[in-house]
Design an enzyme around this catalytic site. Structure first.
Site, short mmCIF file in Angstrom:
data_model
loop_
_atom_site.label_atom_id
_atom_site.label_comp_id
_atom_site.label_asym_id
_atom_site.label_seq_id
_atom_site.Cartn_x
_atom_site.Cartn_y
_atom_site.Cartn_z
N ASP A 40 0.84 -1.19 0.00
CA ASP A 40 0.00 0.00 0.00
C ASP A 40 0.89 1.25 0.00
O ASP A 40 1.70 1.43 0.90
CB ASP A 40 -0.89 -0.04 1.25
CG ASP A 40 -2.15 0.78 1.12
OD1 ASP A 40 -2.09 1.88 0.56
OD2 ASP A 40 -3.20 0.31 1.60
N THR A 82 -6.60 3.61 -2.28
CA THR A 82 -6.47 2.21 -1.87
C THR A 82 -7.62 1.31 -2.35
O THR A 82 -7.37 0.24 -2.87
CB THR A 82 -6.37 2.13 -0.33
OG1 THR A 82 -5.17 2.79 0.05
CG2 THR A 82 -6.32 0.70 0.15
N ASP A 165 -9.41 -3.62 5.82
CA ASP A 165 -10.43 -4.54 5.30
C ASP A 165 -10.47 -4.55 3.78
O ASP A 165 -10.51 -5.60 3.15
CB ASP A 165 -11.82 -4.22 5.90
CG ASP A 165 -12.22 -2.77 5.78
OD1 ASP A 165 -12.19 -2.23 4.66
OD2 ASP A 165 -12.57 -2.16 6.81
N ARG A 166 -10.42 -3.35 3.16
CA ARG A 166 -10.51 -3.31 1.70
C ARG A 166 -9.31 -3.97 1.02
O ARG A 166 -9.42 -4.46 -0.11
CB ARG A 166 -10.71 -1.87 1.20
CG ARG A 166 -9.65 -0.86 1.60
CD ARG A 166 -10.17 0.56 1.34
NE ARG A 166 -9.22 1.63 1.62
CZ ARG A 166 -8.97 2.15 2.82
NH1 ARG A 166 -9.58 1.67 3.89
NH2 ARG A 166 -8.12 3.16 2.97
N ASP A 305 1.60 2.49 3.75
CA ASP A 305 0.72 3.63 3.46
C ASP A 305 0.55 4.51 4.70
O ASP A 305 0.70 5.73 4.64
CB ASP A 305 -0.65 3.13 2.99
CG ASP A 305 -1.58 4.29 2.63
OD1 ASP A 305 -1.26 5.03 1.68
OD2 ASP A 305 -2.62 4.45 3.29
N HIS A 309 1.83 8.36 4.97
CA HIS A 309 0.94 9.46 5.36
C HIS A 309 1.47 10.18 6.59
O HIS A 309 1.35 11.40 6.70
CB HIS A 309 -0.46 8.92 5.67
CG HIS A 309 -1.27 8.62 4.45
ND1 HIS A 309 -1.67 9.59 3.57
CD2 HIS A 309 -1.78 7.45 3.97
CE1 HIS A 309 -2.38 9.04 2.59
NE2 HIS A 309 -2.45 7.74 2.81
N ASP A 352 -1.07 -0.29 -4.80
CA ASP A 352 -2.39 0.29 -5.09
C ASP A 352 -2.30 1.76 -5.52
O ASP A 352 -3.27 2.32 -6.03
CB ASP A 352 -3.33 0.14 -3.89
CG ASP A 352 -2.75 0.73 -2.62
OD1 ASP A 352 -1.55 1.07 -2.61
OD2 ASP A 352 -3.51 0.86 -1.64
N HIS A 353 -1.14 2.37 -5.33
CA HIS A 353 -0.87 3.75 -5.75
C HIS A 353 0.52 4.11 -5.24
O HIS A 353 1.08 3.38 -4.43
CB HIS A 353 -1.90 4.73 -5.17
CG HIS A 353 -2.09 4.62 -3.68
ND1 HIS A 353 -1.15 5.09 -2.79
CD2 HIS A 353 -3.06 4.05 -2.93
CE1 HIS A 353 -1.57 4.84 -1.56
NE2 HIS A 353 -2.72 4.19 -1.60
N HIS A 481 -1.78 10.94 -1.70
CA HIS A 481 -1.80 10.43 -3.08
C HIS A 481 -3.19 10.65 -3.64
O HIS A 481 -4.08 11.11 -2.92
CB HIS A 481 -1.45 8.94 -3.09
CG HIS A 481 -2.21 8.16 -2.06
ND1 HIS A 481 -3.45 7.62 -2.30
CD2 HIS A 481 -1.94 7.87 -0.76
CE1 HIS A 481 -3.88 7.02 -1.21
NE2 HIS A 481 -3.00 7.15 -0.24
ZN LIG Z 1 -3.20 6.19 1.57
#
Ligand SMILES: [Zn+2]
Length: 533
Positions: A40, A82, A165-166, A305, A309, A352-353, A481
């Protein structure tokens, strides 16, 4: 749904065992296991920046040296977040078709603010938190893992695990046997979409409270401090002072948790450690890769991720986390080699990015940019629109919300969308603001096409925008992002194992091609809904 799936799994075990002994021998026609690893917020640039520091037996080193790398892999839609990222990797199609247009969106029919993996019809399992009412219900396309399930007549198994979760749910697909993520108490949980109770081995793992044990050890650097020359000074004004008044190593995690709460451990390498543990447990306990019916395991590491952040893409914290992730991935690969056998599984890794620079760090070097707060921007837009728009004053402002690079207008203002887009486009930090009609126009420019691929009328905003390069809607610390610029779209795509020779390509690959390239190498069917355009 839950209990029926359990029965199917037991049935599967029985006939699987008979078929293995009679049918299976010699060369594999297909891999026994497909392992999809998503990191992530991983910029492809990290593979260049940290390259010399990956360990000889580390996962990134092994993937780079003995695997195949597509070094020019990009997101082909905006916004880059995400939920959409995991959905697009896993289905091989864009939000325009799979419907996960953002992490959260407003449903234009109900005006309900929906979270991408939300499902109020299911119950949390293993936790009392309502925030675990989760399923792939909002995902409108089938995944690569769903395709493998159909291909094996559901005799293959599919699992997903992540901190978020995602990150667990979308990769494992609609026909998943299980998906597990962390709740607020840092225990792995699921929902009644999958099963009615947690498997015993997960309950047992949760009861060991490993996060607490790791917290007591603190967060220490992997190498000597003088070797972290590829990240900025440890103590700097672009990071929050969460470590007893400083932003420098070593971290006293107990003190940080007292200050910021337990969930802060998700921002540290502990999150990755827990996900690694669970991936290994599922591999063993669910007997993945043990017969000729191809299984799927989706592993998503969310902590990079959270760290990006919190501390930013140039921070020593992120740098160190990737060195530790290298070691953790190495451990996963060795476990797969032992359990499933070298060459019997295919593993691929992507993200995912990517992630932006911290704009204040860039400004400190002389570049004219800064960060913007969502609420301030909405207030300024509304003031400006009231002044510029030639319509009678309304008791409501024009802009209701900005979520994930979409502007949602209040109902009275939607007929003026074209005029409002022009007004907003004149303001900082916007470069282009489009109406839905504009991005749908045939022959639209490349950026509009990317926005179109990320768009579904019912869920997306009335206006979508591209920010000025390096501008972010975010606080003064860390990174975020969401844009269509290289820093957000350029991600790694590495693979190794079954059917994969060592090599490297700079051919441009879209994120929606990833699973189909893996399918080709693995002799597996393409993802059922992939690459519509
Ligand atoms: Zn993020």
């Amino acid at each position: 749904m839950g209990s029926m799936q359990h029965q199917k799994r037991n049935f599967r075990g029985a006939i699987g065992a008979i078929l293995i002994s009679s049918v299976f021998s010699g060369l594999l026609a297909q891999p026994k296991l497909v392992v999809q690893v998503v990191v992530d917020q991983m910029r492809a640039e990290y593979l260049i920046r940290f390259n010399d520091q990956f360990a000889k037996d580390g996962g990134f080193r092994m993937l780079l040296d003995s695997g195949f790398s597509y070094a020019n892999t990009h997101y082909n839609y905006v916004p880059t977040y995400t939920g959409p990222g995991h959905a697009s990797i896993s289905t091989g199609t864009t939000p325009k078709y799979h419907g996960i247009v953002a992490n959260d969106w407003l449903d234009s029919r109900s005006n309900y603010e929906m979270y991408c993996a939300e499902d109020t019809t299911v119950e949390p399992i293993g936790t009392v938190e309502r925030s675990s009412k989760r399923s792939p219900k909002n995902l409108r396309a089938l995944t690569f893992s769903d395709g493998i399930k159909l291909h094996t007549n559901k005799l293959g198994k599919s699992f997903g695990v992540s901190v978020k979760d995602r990150g667990a749910i979308f990769p494992a697909g609609h026909f998943a046997d299980g998906a597990y993520w962390l709740d607020g108490g840092l225990h792995f949980v699921t929902s009644s979409y999958y099963e009615d109770e947690l498997p015993g081995y997960i309950e047992k793992y949760n009861s060991r409270e490993k996060a607490m044990l790791l917290m007591k050890k603190g967060w220490k650097l992997e190498m000597a401090a003088r070797k972290y020359t590829n990240s900025i000074e440890d103590e700097n004004p672009f990071e929050p002072k969460y470590n007893e008044g400083s932003s420098s190593f070593p971290y006293n995690l107990e003190a940080m948790v007292q200050l910021k709460g337990l969930s802060m451990l998700k921002n540290t390498p502990i999150g990755n450690e827990l996900v690694l543990d669970m991936a290994e447990l599922i591999l063993d306990q669910e007997d993945l890769g043990q017969d000729e019916f191809t299984d799927f395991l989706g592993v998503s590491f969310s902590s990079p991720d959270y760290a990006g952040h919190t501390w930013g893409v140039r921070s020593r914290e992120v740098h160190d986390m990737y060195l530790k992730l290298d070691a953790q991935l190495g451990q996963l690969i060795r476990r797969l080699d032992k359990k499933v056998g070298k060459g019997n599984y295919i593993l691929y890794l992507t993200a995912d990015h990517g992630g932006s620079e911290n704009p204040n760090h860039l400004a400190d070097g002389g570049y004219n940019i800064r960060n913007y707060a969502n609420a301030d921007v909405i207030a300024q837009l509304n003031d400006h629109i009231v002044n510029e728009l030639d319509v009678p004053l309304n008791y409501e402002y024009a802009v209701a919300k900005i979520i994930n690079h979409h502007i949602y207008l209040n109902d009275w203002a939607t007929p003026y969308a074209t005029e409002i887009a022009k007004i907003v486009e004149q303001m900082d930090p916007f470069v282009h603001v489009y109406t839905a009609d504009e991005i749908r126009r045939p022959g639209a420019e490349a950026l509009a096409q990317k926005l179109h691929q990320g768009y579904q009328g019912r869920f997306s905003g009335d206006l979508v925008f591209q920010l000025q390069p390096n501008a972010i809607f975010y606080g003064p610390y860390g990174s975020t992002h969401g844009t269509g610029y290289t820093y957000d779209t350029h991600v790694p795509f590495l693979m190794m194992g079954y059917g994969v020779e060592a090599g490297k390509s700079f051919k441009k690959v879209h994120i929606t091609d990833v699973v189909d390239i893996v399918a080709e190498r693995g002799g597996l069917p393409y993802a059922p809904n992939s690459a519509v355009e």
